[in-house]
Design an enzyme around this catalytic site. Structure first.
Site, PDB file in Angstrom:
ATOM      1  N   LYS A 168     117.023  20.159  36.603  1.00 52.49           N
ATOM      2  CA  LYS A 168     117.925  20.151  36.670  1.00 52.49           C
ATOM      3  C   LYS A 168     117.972  21.739  36.028  1.00 52.49           C
ATOM      4  O   LYS A 168     117.359  22.082  35.403  1.00 52.49           O
ATOM      5  CB  LYS A 168     119.315  19.570  36.333  1.00 52.49           C
ATOM      6  CG  LYS A 168     118.486  18.959  34.966  1.00 52.49           C
ATOM      7  CD  LYS A 168     118.537  20.543  34.145  1.00 52.49           C
ATOM      8  CE  LYS A 168     119.764  21.645  33.264  1.00 52.49           C
ATOM      9  NZ  LYS A 168     118.944  22.653  32.200  1.00 52.49           N
ATOM     10  N   TYR A 253     125.949  20.390  32.548  1.00 54.69           N
ATOM     11  CA  TYR A 253     125.552  18.651  31.449  1.00 54.69           C
ATOM     12  C   TYR A 253     127.031  18.370  31.442  1.00 54.69           C
ATOM     13  O   TYR A 253     127.065  16.990  31.621  1.00 54.69           O
ATOM     14  CB  TYR A 253     125.286  18.477  29.989  1.00 54.69           C
ATOM     15  CG  TYR A 253     122.923  18.854  30.231  1.00 54.69           C
ATOM     16  CD1 TYR A 253     122.803  17.341  30.699  1.00 54.69           C
ATOM     17  CD2 TYR A 253     122.968  19.951  30.552  1.00 54.69           C
ATOM     18  CE1 TYR A 253     121.218  17.806  30.812  1.00 54.69           C
ATOM     19  CE2 TYR A 253     120.934  19.771  30.483  1.00 54.69           C
ATOM     20  CZ  TYR A 253     120.525  18.865  30.404  1.00 54.69           C
ATOM     21  OH  TYR A 253     119.597  18.761  30.810  1.00 54.69           O
TER      22      TYR A 253
HETATM   23  P1  NAD Z   1     109.085  26.762  30.106  1.00 56.36           P
HETATM   24  O1  NAD Z   1     109.471  28.212  30.119  1.00 56.36           O
HETATM   25  O2  NAD Z   1     109.054  26.365  28.913  1.00 56.36           O
HETATM   26  O3  NAD Z   1     108.001  26.541  30.795  1.00 56.36           O
HETATM   27  C1  NAD Z   1     108.159  27.141  32.874  1.00 56.36           C
HETATM   28  C2  NAD Z   1     106.769  27.313  32.929  1.00 56.36           C
HETATM   29  O4  NAD Z   1     107.011  27.895  34.574  1.00 56.36           O
HETATM   30  C3  NAD Z   1     105.999  27.379  32.063  1.00 56.36           C
HETATM   31  O5  NAD Z   1     104.711  27.114  31.732  1.00 56.36           O
HETATM   32  C4  NAD Z   1     105.149  28.520  32.987  1.00 56.36           C
HETATM   33  O6  NAD Z   1     104.021  28.622  32.539  1.00 56.36           O
HETATM   34  C5  NAD Z   1     105.403  27.691  34.405  1.00 56.36           C
HETATM   35  N1  NAD Z   1     106.459  29.611  35.563  1.00 56.36           N
HETATM   36  C6  NAD Z   1     105.235  29.663  36.431  1.00 56.36           C
HETATM   37  N2  NAD Z   1     105.672  30.638  36.881  1.00 56.36           N
HETATM   38  C7  NAD Z   1     106.946  30.954  36.513  1.00 56.36           C
HETATM   39  C8  NAD Z   1     107.582  32.351  36.596  1.00 56.36           C
HETATM   40  N3  NAD Z   1     107.248  33.355  37.676  1.00 56.36           N
HETATM   41  N4  NAD Z   1     108.151  33.010  35.426  1.00 56.36           N
HETATM   42  C9  NAD Z   1     108.176  32.296  34.753  1.00 56.36           C
HETATM   43  N5  NAD Z   1     107.626  30.804  34.517  1.00 56.36           N
HETATM   44  C10 NAD Z   1     106.708  30.076  35.027  1.00 56.36           C
HETATM   45  O7  NAD Z   1     109.920  26.174  30.737  1.00 56.36           O
HETATM   46  P2  NAD Z   1     111.330  24.783  30.932  1.00 56.36           P
HETATM   47  O8  NAD Z   1     112.296  24.740  29.482  1.00 56.36           O
HETATM   48  O9  NAD Z   1     109.821  23.773  30.196  1.00 56.36           O
HETATM   49  O10 NAD Z   1     111.694  24.574  31.889  1.00 56.36           O
HETATM   50  C11 NAD Z   1     111.600  24.236  33.587  1.00 56.36           C
HETATM   51  C12 NAD Z   1     112.684  23.550  33.974  1.00 56.36           C
HETATM   52  O11 NAD Z   1     113.232  22.646  33.595  1.00 56.36           O
HETATM   53  C13 NAD Z   1     113.307  24.750  34.547  1.00 56.36           C
HETATM   54  O12 NAD Z   1     114.188  24.352  35.481  1.00 56.36           O
HETATM   55  C14 NAD Z   1     115.101  24.082  33.343  1.00 56.36           C
HETATM   56  O13 NAD Z   1     116.308  23.899  33.642  1.00 56.36           O
HETATM   57  C15 NAD Z   1     114.353  22.729  33.161  1.00 56.36           C
HETATM   58  N6  NAD Z   1     114.581  21.661  31.742  1.00 56.36           N
HETATM   59  C16 NAD Z   1     114.939  20.469  31.511  1.00 56.36           C
HETATM   60  C17 NAD Z   1     115.637  20.223  30.920  1.00 56.36           C
HETATM   61  C18 NAD Z   1     116.485  18.926  30.773  1.00 56.36           C
HETATM   62  O14 NAD Z   1     116.837  17.948  30.124  1.00 56.36           O
HETATM   63  N7  NAD Z   1     116.479  18.224  31.927  1.00 56.36           N
HETATM   64  C19 NAD Z   1     115.535  20.337  29.526  1.00 56.36           C
HETATM   65  C20 NAD Z   1     114.619  21.664  29.526  1.00 56.36           C
HETATM   66  C21 NAD Z   1     114.399  22.485  30.696  1.00 56.36           C
END
Ligand code: NAD
Length: 422
Positions: A168, A253
């Site tokens: 999401k 949420y």
């Molecule tokens: P994050 O920044 O920690 O990780 C993102 C990953 O994507 C990194 O490994 C990064 O290297 C990669 N990536 C690939 N192409 C990229 C680009 N062009 N720019 C930036 N990063 C790039 O983020 P996250 O917190 O893991 O979030 C990822 C997804 O998960 C998002 O959609 C976020 O909304 C969702 N999320 C959901 C929950 C949940 O509880 N369901 C919690 C956190 C995040």
């Protein structure tokens, strides 16, 4: 003296061994009761209850599917959510297993692959992503990338013949979300949005009480999901990558909870958005949004989200007979469910403790179950599209200062598939 002690100790040891032998012989002779050994029935290992009916049941052994029969997932994006929550959750999953990783960072990917027992061939980069088509072990793809990349990788995964679980917010807009739904349908693949709270036991208990009107019909819902965001360099502050600020990230949420608790779709929204002036982090996206949702059955939900306040994740449902309060409603772990109501002359505050289950494992297993039994997910793409439509109305209201009407949707749970079985 030391020599005597040694002889004495040896003597004692020999004596102890003899006694142990007698015990073992005695144990072999007595039948071990089933309550201690358990039994296999219908392919499941079971133990009869060993505590009195006054105690909460333990839940029993998890009885996971044999590894070879589980649905294989490729996880795309090795960021925080993947490493901190998703990959560990496979250890508690019963129908899902990790079979591949997709990453643009080779050394991190190699390290993580080794940590989770994957062969180097099971690691893909973004350029070679479409080669997942040739890996029959991959049945589903879990997209955990920044929001702007969800659409592209969902469509590529579906066109490579894989079912998709997408984080999401599902996209950057309702139009993008609809394009993802359409592409998955055209490819004959499932699309589920990772609304973990809809699979999590505490939220499901609140849902049960609301839907059964245990304390009377829900009248007001309060939902708060705020956190204090740090460094300004992260993608969450860039509109082109995130699509918005706190609203699509954490405010979603609150919106989704108000929708799944009532089962209805709001007919009107009213919103305000504020950001601290001069803070460069909020040059492109908003810091805080408060919004009100009016539902056709009469429920009003008041929601607040922010990137600038200490973590608080609260869901409260007000009914005539009781206030139901779930602290930590949108958190990964700690939750506290309290019901406040009259008890004679007193006000009783009852805390309900439900066994915690890993909500990421539950959502993975729901997706796996839908694939194995060819069912529609409980939170399909349409659920995500509807949230985007409402978020668009929230932004419109915040910009205009006026309430925004939404089309009336008849019936309950119109954007959801069958409820999860566990
Ligand atoms: P994050 O920044 O920690 O990780 C993102 C990953 O994507 C990194 O490994 C990064 O290297 C990669 N990536 C690939 N192409 C990229 C680009 N062009 N720019 C930036 N990063 C790039 O983020 P996250 O917190 O893991 O979030 C990822 C997804 O998960 C998002 O959609 C976020 O909304 C969702 N999320 C959901 C929950 C949940 O509880 N369901 C919690 C956190 C995040």
């Amino acid at each position: 003296m030391a020599g005597t002690n040694l002889i004495n100790r040896r003597g004692a040891l020999i004596g102890a061994a003899g006694a142990t032998g007698t015990l073992l012989a005695g144990a072999a002779a007595a039948a071990v009761p089933e309550i201690d050994t358990g039994r296999v029935q219908g392919g499941q290992v079971e133990f009869p209850a060993w505590t009195a009916p006054t105690e909460r049941p333990s839940g029993g052994p998890p009885n996971p599917m044999p590894v070879s029969e589980r649905v294989g997932f490729a996880v795309v994006g090795l960021g925080r959510l993947t490493l901190e929550e998703v990959l560990p959750a496979f250890g508690e999953a019963k129908r899902s297993r990790l079979v591949a990783l997709v990453s643009g960072t080779p050394d991190k990917a190699a390290r993580v692959a080794a940590q989770y027992g994957l062969r180097p061939e099971a690691v893909y980069d973004y350029a070679g992503f479409d080669r997942i088509r040739d890996n029959p072990e991959i049945r589903a793809v879990y997209i955990v990338l920044p929001n702007s990349l969800h659409k592209e990788y969902t469509i590529r995964a579906a066109q490579a013949g894989k079912d998709v679980l997408c984080e999401k917010p599902m996209a950057m807009s309702s139009a993008e979300g609809q394009a993802m739904v359409d592409a998955c349908r055209a490819a004959g693949r499932k699309l589920m949005i990772a609304y973990r709270c809809q699979y999590e036991p505490y939220n499901r208990e609140v849902l049960r009480m609301v839907r059964e009107a245990t304390f009377g019909p829900a009248r007001f819902i309060d939902a708060v999901n705020v956190q204090n965001q740090g460094d300004g360099a992260q993608w969450r502050f860039k509109r082109a990558l995130a699509g918005g600020g706190s609203l699509p990230d954490v405010g979603l949420y609150c919106l989704n909870a108000a929708r799944y608790l009532t089962g209805e779709e709001p007919v009107e929204v009213f919103a305000r958005s504020v950001s601290p002036p001069g803070d460069p982090r909020y040059a492109e996206v908003e810091e805080s949004v408060t919004f009100m949702l009016r539902f056709p059955g009469g429920v009003v939900a008041n929601c607040a989200t922010s990137y600038g306040m200490h973590e608080s994740r609260l869901l409260r449902v007000h009914t005539p007979g009781a206030a139901i309060s779930l602290d930590g409603a949108f958190s990964y772990h700690d939750k506290q469910l309290r019901i406040t109501r009259r008890e004679g002359r007193a006000e009783a505050v009852e805390e309900r403790r439900i066994p915690m289950l890993n909500q990421f494992a539950l959502e993975l297993d729901h997706m796996a179950e839908c694939i194995l039994s060819n069912r529609e997910p409980h939170t399909p793409g349409e659920e995500g599209v509807q949230d985007h439509r409402i978020m668009e109305a929230i932004y419109q209201s915040a910009a205009s200062g006026q309430p925004v009407a939404l089309p009336r949707v008849e019936g309950l749970d119109r954007t959801r598939g069958p409820a999860p079985s566990s």
